[in-house]
Write a protein that holds these residues in place. Structure first.
Motif, PDB file in Angstrom:
ATOM      1  N   SER A 248       6.479  -1.656  -8.305  1.00 29.09           N
ATOM      2  CA  SER A 248       5.960  -0.308  -8.504  1.00 29.09           C
ATOM      3  C   SER A 248       5.867   0.041  -9.984  1.00 29.09           C
ATOM      4  O   SER A 248       4.872   0.608 -10.434  1.00 29.09           O
ATOM      5  CB  SER A 248       6.851   0.698  -7.775  1.00 29.09           C
ATOM      6  OG  SER A 248       6.402   2.018  -7.992  1.00 29.09           O
ATOM      7  N   ILE A 249       6.892  -0.309 -10.740  1.00 26.64           N
ATOM      8  CA  ILE A 249       6.901   0.021 -12.165  1.00 26.64           C
ATOM      9  C   ILE A 249       5.797  -0.728 -12.901  1.00 26.64           C
ATOM     10  O   ILE A 249       5.105  -0.166 -13.757  1.00 26.64           O
ATOM     11  CB  ILE A 249       8.277  -0.298 -12.769  1.00 26.64           C
ATOM     12  CG1 ILE A 249       9.340   0.617 -12.162  1.00 26.64           C
ATOM     13  CG2 ILE A 249       8.264  -0.147 -14.291  1.00 26.64           C
ATOM     14  CD1 ILE A 249      10.764   0.219 -12.483  1.00 26.64           C
ATOM     15  N   LEU A 250       5.619  -2.017 -12.550  1.00 26.96           N
ATOM     16  CA  LEU A 250       4.600  -2.834 -13.210  1.00 26.96           C
ATOM     17  C   LEU A 250       3.229  -2.694 -12.565  1.00 26.96           C
ATOM     18  O   LEU A 250       2.243  -3.245 -13.076  1.00 26.96           O
ATOM     19  CB  LEU A 250       5.027  -4.308 -13.201  1.00 26.96           C
ATOM     20  CG  LEU A 250       6.307  -4.645 -13.980  1.00 26.96           C
ATOM     21  CD1 LEU A 250       6.638  -6.119 -13.849  1.00 26.96           C
ATOM     22  CD2 LEU A 250       6.154  -4.263 -15.442  1.00 26.96           C
ATOM     23  N   GLN A 251       3.166  -1.970 -11.433  1.00 31.37           N
ATOM     24  CA  GLN A 251       1.901  -1.768 -10.707  1.00 31.37           C
ATOM     25  C   GLN A 251       1.223  -3.090 -10.390  1.00 31.37           C
ATOM     26  O   GLN A 251       0.020  -3.284 -10.614  1.00 31.37           O
ATOM     27  CB  GLN A 251       0.955  -0.872 -11.518  1.00 31.37           C
ATOM     28  CG  GLN A 251       1.461   0.549 -11.658  1.00 31.37           C
ATOM     29  CD  GLN A 251       0.478   1.441 -12.393  1.00 31.37           C
ATOM     30  OE1 GLN A 251       0.559   1.577 -13.608  1.00 31.37           O
ATOM     31  NE2 GLN A 251      -0.445   2.036 -11.672  1.00 31.37           N
ATOM     32  N   SER A 252       2.016  -4.009  -9.874  1.00 28.67           N
ATOM     33  CA  SER A 252       1.501  -5.328  -9.511  1.00 28.67           C
ATOM     34  C   SER A 252       2.245  -5.821  -8.294  1.00 28.67           C
ATOM     35  O   SER A 252       3.483  -5.819  -8.267  1.00 28.67           O
ATOM     36  CB  SER A 252       1.655  -6.313 -10.673  1.00 28.67           C
ATOM     37  OG  SER A 252       1.306  -7.617 -10.265  1.00 28.67           O
ATOM     38  N   GLY A 253       1.503  -6.233  -7.291  1.00 33.24           N
ATOM     39  CA  GLY A 253       2.128  -6.743  -6.083  1.00 33.24           C
ATOM     40  C   GLY A 253       2.469  -8.207  -6.149  1.00 33.24           C
ATOM     41  O   GLY A 253       3.056  -8.744  -5.205  1.00 33.24           O
ATOM     42  N   SER A 254       2.152  -8.879  -7.254  1.00 35.05           N
ATOM     43  CA  SER A 254       2.360 -10.317  -7.335  1.00 35.05           C
ATOM     44  C   SER A 254       3.563 -10.710  -8.190  1.00 35.05           C
ATOM     45  O   SER A 254       3.875 -11.893  -8.295  1.00 35.05           O
ATOM     46  CB  SER A 254       1.105 -10.991  -7.912  1.00 35.05           C
ATOM     47  OG  SER A 254       0.809 -10.492  -9.211  1.00 35.05           O
ATOM     48  N   VAL A 255       4.218  -9.752  -8.817  1.00 35.37           N
ATOM     49  CA  VAL A 255       5.353 -10.102  -9.681  1.00 35.37           C
ATOM     50  C   VAL A 255       6.547 -10.508  -8.833  1.00 35.37           C
ATOM     51  O   VAL A 255       6.710 -10.037  -7.704  1.00 35.37           O
ATOM     52  CB  VAL A 255       5.730  -8.928 -10.609  1.00 35.37           C
ATOM     53  CG1 VAL A 255       4.598  -8.605 -11.550  1.00 35.37           C
ATOM     54  CG2 VAL A 255       6.143  -7.715  -9.803  1.00 35.37           C
ATOM     55  N   ALA A 256       7.362 -11.393  -9.371  1.00 35.92           N
ATOM     56  CA  ALA A 256       8.564 -11.864  -8.672  1.00 35.92           C
ATOM     57  C   ALA A 256       9.791 -11.418  -9.448  1.00 35.92           C
ATOM     58  O   ALA A 256       9.821 -11.490 -10.681  1.00 35.92           O
ATOM     59  CB  ALA A 256       8.534 -13.382  -8.536  1.00 35.92           C
TER      60      ALA A 256
ATOM     61  N   GLY B  33      15.729  -4.296  -7.595  1.00 38.85           N
ATOM     62  CA  GLY B  33      15.020  -5.017  -6.548  1.00 38.85           C
ATOM     63  C   GLY B  33      13.545  -5.219  -6.836  1.00 38.85           C
ATOM     64  O   GLY B  33      12.964  -4.617  -7.754  1.00 38.85           O
ATOM     65  N   ALA B  34      12.915  -6.066  -6.002  1.00 35.92           N
ATOM     66  CA  ALA B  34      11.528  -6.458  -6.217  1.00 35.92           C
ATOM     67  C   ALA B  34      10.558  -5.299  -5.997  1.00 35.92           C
ATOM     68  O   ALA B  34       9.579  -5.152  -6.726  1.00 35.92           O
ATOM     69  CB  ALA B  34      11.179  -7.622  -5.290  1.00 35.92           C
ATOM     70  N   THR B  35      10.805  -4.470  -4.982  1.00 32.88           N
ATOM     71  CA  THR B  35       9.882  -3.362  -4.701  1.00 32.88           C
ATOM     72  C   THR B  35       9.808  -2.411  -5.880  1.00 32.88           C
ATOM     73  O   THR B  35       8.715  -1.972  -6.285  1.00 32.88           O
ATOM     74  CB  THR B  35      10.328  -2.604  -3.443  1.00 32.88           C
ATOM     75  OG1 THR B  35      10.332  -3.493  -2.316  1.00 32.88           O
ATOM     76  CG2 THR B  35       9.394  -1.446  -3.146  1.00 32.88           C
ATOM     77  N   ALA B  36      10.931  -2.067  -6.460  1.00 32.40           N
ATOM     78  CA  ALA B  36      10.949  -1.177  -7.622  1.00 32.40           C
ATOM     79  C   ALA B  36      10.223  -1.815  -8.798  1.00 32.40           C
ATOM     80  O   ALA B  36       9.461  -1.152  -9.507  1.00 32.40           O
ATOM     81  CB  ALA B  36      12.384  -0.845  -8.006  1.00 32.40           C
ATOM     82  N   LEU B  37      10.432  -3.115  -9.002  1.00 31.56           N
ATOM     83  CA  LEU B  37       9.765  -3.810 -10.111  1.00 31.56           C
ATOM     84  C   LEU B  37       8.251  -3.822  -9.921  1.00 31.56           C
ATOM     85  O   LEU B  37       7.491  -3.579 -10.872  1.00 31.56           O
ATOM     86  CB  LEU B  37      10.303  -5.236 -10.214  1.00 31.56           C
ATOM     87  CG  LEU B  37       9.733  -6.095 -11.347  1.00 31.56           C
ATOM     88  CD1 LEU B  37      10.104  -5.495 -12.698  1.00 31.56           C
ATOM     89  CD2 LEU B  37      10.243  -7.528 -11.236  1.00 31.56           C
TER      90      LEU B  37
ATOM     91  N   LYS C 258       0.829  -1.203   0.000  1.00 31.24           N
ATOM     92  CA  LYS C 258       0.000   0.000   0.000  1.00 31.24           C
ATOM     93  C   LYS C 258       0.867   1.259   0.000  1.00 31.24           C
ATOM     94  O   LYS C 258       0.479   2.295  -0.551  1.00 31.24           O
ATOM     95  CB  LYS C 258      -0.952  -0.005   1.191  1.00 31.24           C
ATOM     96  CG  LYS C 258      -0.278   0.029   2.556  1.00 31.24           C
ATOM     97  CD  LYS C 258      -1.311   0.041   3.676  1.00 31.24           C
ATOM     98  CE  LYS C 258      -0.632   0.096   5.049  1.00 31.24           C
ATOM     99  NZ  LYS C 258      -1.636   0.103   6.147  1.00 31.24           N
ATOM    100  N   GLU C 259       2.061   1.160   0.620  1.00 31.57           N
ATOM    101  CA  GLU C 259       2.985   2.296   0.602  1.00 31.57           C
ATOM    102  C   GLU C 259       3.621   2.462  -0.783  1.00 31.57           C
ATOM    103  O   GLU C 259       3.839   3.579  -1.248  1.00 31.57           O
ATOM    104  CB  GLU C 259       4.064   2.101   1.664  1.00 31.57           C
ATOM    105  CG  GLU C 259       3.506   2.129   3.081  1.00 31.57           C
ATOM    106  CD  GLU C 259       4.493   1.631   4.110  1.00 31.57           C
ATOM    107  OE1 GLU C 259       4.628   2.285   5.165  1.00 31.57           O
ATOM    108  OE2 GLU C 259       5.140   0.595   3.872  1.00 31.57           O
ATOM    109  N   VAL C 260       3.877   1.341  -1.441  1.00 35.21           N
ATOM    110  CA  VAL C 260       4.398   1.393  -2.813  1.00 35.21           C
ATOM    111  C   VAL C 260       3.366   2.022  -3.730  1.00 35.21           C
ATOM    112  O   VAL C 260       3.684   2.888  -4.558  1.00 35.21           O
ATOM    113  CB  VAL C 260       4.768  -0.023  -3.301  1.00 35.21           C
ATOM    114  CG1 VAL C 260       5.202   0.011  -4.767  1.00 35.21           C
ATOM    115  CG2 VAL C 260       5.870  -0.623  -2.431  1.00 35.21           C
ATOM    116  N   ALA C 261       2.108   1.613  -3.568  1.00 38.10           N
ATOM    117  CA  ALA C 261       1.038   2.155  -4.410  1.00 38.10           C
ATOM    118  C   ALA C 261       0.818   3.644  -4.136  1.00 38.10           C
ATOM    119  O   ALA C 261       0.548   4.421  -5.056  1.00 38.10           O
ATOM    120  CB  ALA C 261      -0.257   1.372  -4.170  1.00 38.10           C
TER     121      ALA C 261
END
Length: 320
Positions: free
Chosen positions: A97-105, A91-95, A66-69
């Motif tokens: 945020s860029i893809l606007q998806s919390g499920s990407v690895a 890193g994963a958090t940046a990825l 939610k903080e990333v969003a």
């Protein structure tokens, strides 16, 4: 454009991204790839430092989705303003945020160059990960370029950006260890390597390289000062350097040095030259204030590594 996770403790204090140990490692990685940090826009997906107190220290805590969003609005504004051709997610958090998806690895995108909205997206480890993983093997793996086994530099990008060290490494890696062997792929990479290396070798061979034996140039100039003083004091040319008081032994690399009284030039030959005759000359001229000035003239070796400032202009014999 490089996108990190969030400011760390030192970054939060400094007010600049990647100002701490992770920033130092990032600088090393950029330097190894031949990239000037000043030409790269660096930011974070989350704009505040999320931490938990451990004694008196503020320790990093991974931001929630939610903080990333909540911070994504600012990242989108930066993307629109900077308009980068390539986005690197550190890193994963940046990825996410860029893809606007919390499920990407992160592992699903590692080593892949993905085109998104007209830009290339590349995902790799955050520098902090390479600093804190306990295994030395894992740290070494995190520091290695993640694109050398998959990225094919396009002709268009090379025309705009030129060849970087990472590109050459990528091509070399794919030549000797292609990730997906296909007929003709190895030849394709070899052709790209030849197109990159051959022009560079031609440019290097044709350029005028600086004179290598600096000691020889300085030595010749010291001898010229003796000759100039002799001319001023005696109002005539010396027959030899010895007569002018220039008795200093030549340094390593100087084959011979002599004064030619017919042209008033000091002639210098070097051990490294491949042709006969002097490598360069020092020619005198009168100055308006009564002193003798010297200029460097090229010898019979235009491709030798001569002193900066040497020219091909002939000079008339020096007259008192």
């Amino acid at each position: 454009m490089l996108v990190g996770e969030q400011p760390g403790d030192q970054e939060d204090i400094a007010g600049k991204p990647f100002a701490g140990p992770a920033g130092e490692l990032l600088d090393d990685a950029l330097a190894a790839a031949g990239i000037d940090r000043r030409q790269v826009y660096i930011t974070n997906a989350v704009k505040h430092f999320k931490f938990e107190m451990r004694g008196k220290r503020r320790m990093h805590k991974t931001p929630a989705q939610k903080e990333v969003a909540a911070c994504h609005y600012w990242l989108e504004a930066e993307l629109e303003s900077v308009a980068p051709d390539v986005i690197v997610a550190l890193g994963a958090t940046a990825l996410k945020s860029i893809l606007q998806s919390g499920s990407v690895a992160l592992k699903d995108y590692m080593g892949e160059a993905v085109e998104r909205n007209g830009r290339w997206l590349i995902a790799t480890y955050h520098p902090a990960y390479a600093l804190r993983v306990p295994s030395s093997e894992a740290r070494a793996a995190a520091r290695r370029p993640s694109l050398t086994r998959c990225w094919k530099p396009s002709v268009y990008s090379k025309a705009l950006l030129g060849w970087s060290l990472l590109d050459i490494v990528a091509i070399m890696t794919n030549i000797f260890s292609p990730p997906h062997p296909r007929p003709g792929r190895r030849l394709w990479y070899i052709a790209l390597l030849v197109l990159a290396v051959v022009p560079a070798l031609g440019w290097y061979a044709s350029m005028e390289r600086p004179y290598a034996n600096t000691a020889a140039r300085f030595y010749a100039e010291r001898m010229a000062k003796h000759v100039g003083a002799y001319i001023i004091n005696h109002r005539r040319l010396p027959a030899t350097l010895t007569e002018a008081g220039a008795n200093e032994a030549p340094p390593a690399g100087v084959r011979s040095i002599a004064f030619n009284p017919q042209t008033a030039q000091i002639e210098v030959s070097l051990d490294e030259q491949t042709s006969a005759g002097p490598a360069f000359y020092l020619a005198p001229s009168w100055s308006s204030d009564g002193y003798v000035n010297w200029r460097c003239l090229r010898g019979s070796h235009p491709l030798e590594r001569l002193a900066p400032g040497c020219d091909k202009t002939a000079t008339t014999p020096f007259k008192i």
